[in-house]
Design a protein around this motif. Sequence first.
Motif, PDB file in Angstrom:
ATOM      1  N   LEU A   1      -5.839  -0.161  -1.170  1.00 48.12           N
ATOM      2  CA  LEU A   1      -6.952  -0.616  -0.330  1.00 48.12           C
ATOM      3  C   LEU A   1      -6.972  -2.134  -0.220  1.00 48.12           C
ATOM      4  O   LEU A   1      -7.208  -2.687   0.861  1.00 48.12           O
ATOM      5  CB  LEU A   1      -8.267  -0.106  -0.910  1.00 48.12           C
ATOM      6  CG  LEU A   1      -8.414   1.423  -0.987  1.00 48.12           C
ATOM      7  CD1 LEU A   1      -9.707   1.788  -1.693  1.00 48.12           C
ATOM      8  CD2 LEU A   1      -8.365   2.052   0.396  1.00 48.12           C
TER       9      LEU A   1
ATOM     10  N   GLU B   1      -4.123  -3.629   1.964  1.00 46.10           N
ATOM     11  CA  GLU B   1      -4.450  -3.617   3.397  1.00 46.10           C
ATOM     12  C   GLU B   1      -5.208  -4.876   3.822  1.00 46.10           C
ATOM     13  O   GLU B   1      -5.137  -5.292   4.974  1.00 46.10           O
ATOM     14  CB  GLU B   1      -5.313  -2.399   3.729  1.00 46.10           C
ATOM     15  CG  GLU B   1      -4.555  -1.106   3.883  1.00 46.10           C
ATOM     16  CD  GLU B   1      -5.463   0.017   4.373  1.00 46.10           C
ATOM     17  OE1 GLU B   1      -6.651  -0.260   4.677  1.00 46.10           O
ATOM     18  OE2 GLU B   1      -4.990   1.152   4.446  1.00 46.10           O
ATOM     19  N   LYS B   2      -5.957  -5.471   2.882  1.00 44.89           N
ATOM     20  CA  LYS B   2      -6.741  -6.671   3.177  1.00 44.89           C
ATOM     21  C   LYS B   2      -5.962  -7.953   2.912  1.00 44.89           C
ATOM     22  O   LYS B   2      -6.538  -9.045   2.903  1.00 44.89           O
ATOM     23  CB  LYS B   2      -8.024  -6.675   2.337  1.00 44.89           C
ATOM     24  CG  LYS B   2      -8.968  -5.536   2.648  1.00 44.89           C
ATOM     25  CD  LYS B   2      -9.542  -5.632   4.047  1.00 44.89           C
ATOM     26  CE  LYS B   2     -10.466  -6.807   4.218  1.00 44.89           C
ATOM     27  NZ  LYS B   2     -11.082  -6.857   5.567  1.00 44.89           N
TER      28      LYS B   2
ATOM     29  N   SER C   1     -14.277  -2.594  -3.254  1.00 39.79           N
ATOM     30  CA  SER C   1     -14.180  -2.419  -1.805  1.00 39.79           C
ATOM     31  C   SER C   1     -15.297  -3.177  -1.096  1.00 39.79           C
ATOM     32  O   SER C   1     -15.068  -3.854  -0.085  1.00 39.79           O
ATOM     33  CB  SER C   1     -14.243  -0.927  -1.446  1.00 39.79           C
ATOM     34  OG  SER C   1     -13.113  -0.245  -1.923  1.00 39.79           O
ATOM     35  N   LYS C   2     -16.491  -3.072  -1.644  1.00 39.72           N
ATOM     36  CA  LYS C   2     -17.638  -3.744  -1.022  1.00 39.72           C
ATOM     37  C   LYS C   2     -17.482  -5.262  -1.067  1.00 39.72           C
ATOM     38  O   LYS C   2     -17.700  -5.953  -0.049  1.00 39.72           O
ATOM     39  CB  LYS C   2     -18.923  -3.325  -1.753  1.00 39.72           C
ATOM     40  CG  LYS C   2     -20.208  -3.917  -1.203  1.00 39.72           C
ATOM     41  CD  LYS C   2     -20.537  -3.345   0.165  1.00 39.72           C
ATOM     42  CE  LYS C   2     -21.913  -3.769   0.641  1.00 39.72           C
ATOM     43  NZ  LYS C   2     -22.996  -3.167  -0.169  1.00 39.72           N
TER      44      LYS C   2
ATOM     45  N   ARG D   1     -11.888  -1.120   3.025  1.00 33.95           N
ATOM     46  CA  ARG D   1     -12.483   0.182   3.332  1.00 33.95           C
ATOM     47  C   ARG D   1     -12.453   1.065   2.082  1.00 33.95           C
ATOM     48  O   ARG D   1     -11.731   0.800   1.114  1.00 33.95           O
ATOM     49  CB  ARG D   1     -11.714   0.855   4.465  1.00 33.95           C
ATOM     50  CG  ARG D   1     -10.279   1.215   4.103  1.00 33.95           C
ATOM     51  CD  ARG D   1      -9.585   1.998   5.209  1.00 33.95           C
ATOM     52  NE  ARG D   1      -8.196   2.255   4.881  1.00 33.95           N
ATOM     53  CZ  ARG D   1      -7.788   3.281   4.116  1.00 33.95           C
ATOM     54  NH1 ARG D   1      -8.663   4.120   3.602  1.00 33.95           N
ATOM     55  NH2 ARG D   1      -6.499   3.453   3.880  1.00 33.95           N
TER      56      ARG D   1
ATOM     57  N   LYS E   1     -10.082   7.472   2.390  1.00 37.75           N
ATOM     58  CA  LYS E   1     -10.409   8.441   3.431  1.00 37.75           C
ATOM     59  C   LYS E   1     -10.948   9.736   2.844  1.00 37.75           C
ATOM     60  O   LYS E   1     -11.788  10.402   3.456  1.00 37.75           O
ATOM     61  CB  LYS E   1      -9.165   8.713   4.276  1.00 37.75           C
ATOM     62  CG  LYS E   1      -8.688   7.492   5.062  1.00 37.75           C
ATOM     63  CD  LYS E   1      -7.365   7.733   5.751  1.00 37.75           C
ATOM     64  CE  LYS E   1      -6.857   6.478   6.445  1.00 37.75           C
ATOM     65  NZ  LYS E   1      -5.510   6.668   7.050  1.00 37.75           N
TER      66      LYS E   1
END
Length: 486
Positions: free
Chosen positions: A126, A129-130, A346-347, A352, A355
């Motif tokens: 996750l 991806e950022k 994540s926050k 994100r 899923k």
Amino acid sequence: MTLFRTRTFSEIIFSIAFFVGIGFALSGWISKPAASPPNVVLFFIDDMGYGDLSCNGASGYTTANLDRMAAEGTRFTSFLAAQAVCSASRAALLTGCYPNRLGISGAFGPNSPIGLNPDEETIAELLKEKGYATGIFGKWHLGSQKAFLPQQQGFDDYFGVPYSHDMWPLHPNQAKANYPPLYLIEGNMPTKEVKTLDDASQLTPAITERAVGFIRKHKKEPFFLYVPHPLPHVPLAASSRFRGKSGAGLLGDVMLELDWSVGQILQELKQQGLDKNTIVIFTSDNGPWLNYGNHAGSAGGFREGKGTSFEGGHRVPCIIRWPGVVPAGRVCNKLLTTMDILPTLSKLTGARLPKKSIDGVDMLALLKGDDTLNPRDHFYYYYRQNSLEAVRKGDWKLVFAHPGRTYEGFAPGVDGKPGPTTESHDFTQALYDLRRDPGERYDVREQNPEIVAVLEKLAEDARADLGDDLQKRTGKNVRPAGRIEK
């Protein structure tokens, strides 16, 4: 009638100043760089009990760097590992899920065909991806087959051991277990064999060196650094720099070296100017392996230890530090778990969520100091393949009748040799008020039938969702583990 008039000199100067000021303001607004995303450092220590830090009551040695980290951040006193055993606990940390939701239980052995399913999304994936650089230095234990190794689960860099370092030819029960040689892994490839305790004594220094190097390499970009130290899981080993230095035996020496490792990484963050933009999380995978006696840590007065659903197995140390964001010198006793780290990260990073459904809850507002919040309402204590052994809501904990491990009544081992224990003790149902009875000694079911009813309802929800082997029930929302067909 005059449509235009000649402006005075002062009016002209004022107009110029006004528009120049607006220009500078707009220029500053447009060109001001966005705040860089916070770096993340996550320590996950193997078999460190709640009572193994001096800020949590350890005696005989002092964990000075961790005590300082607690003084500069928040110490959590009711923080739980998702399951009291290696592989299951690690799967929960990295995915934000109960491990039995992922089809994972226990501790994977060498060459196990089972591992964390590549379809599950980890913290590393996750954050990658950022734009985060991602690295793990230490113990993986989520599958030793190449398909399950860290670089297939979102990590750019990996150095460490693929499973517990007692799964090697020097294990006390090697004749029975028949363990293969243990190799350090670099990326996806085995490198140096860990043959002796002297080799094992280099694990903490080598992992620390790699972690520090990772910070230096990625200091100009956001990074996620995961440091799952293999020690103090047995066999204990400390480098020559720390051997004999604690005055509290080999366990104390190992604790001093782990504390030193944390200090080195915190120091590097400061030297690189990253200290104030890095959240550092320190916690453990489960409680101490108590039958190893003087080579085991302390559960801090909680009942039982590793491999049990009592608090000594699940209650682990947790310190979170982020200068200027996480309050300093604070103690928080709210119910939280390792599963809550993923949604919180994540926050705060803008990543994100996975899923697929997860079980972790976002604790960011509480982390930042809002003590009016209770992000987590309840917790399910699962063990063995998929057995629901207890349920907690607030300070109330209902333990169900189940067979399980107990260390009580057995003489502990000495100097690396385990003492006896049993895996088939019959525990009876009991209700505990952890606020008054954190040692889980006094059954108060008869005085609180309404509390029992509430917890029984939660248990029924868990069984419908995740199943319960004790009742021969299959959960409707359980996903398969990864598997390599032989």
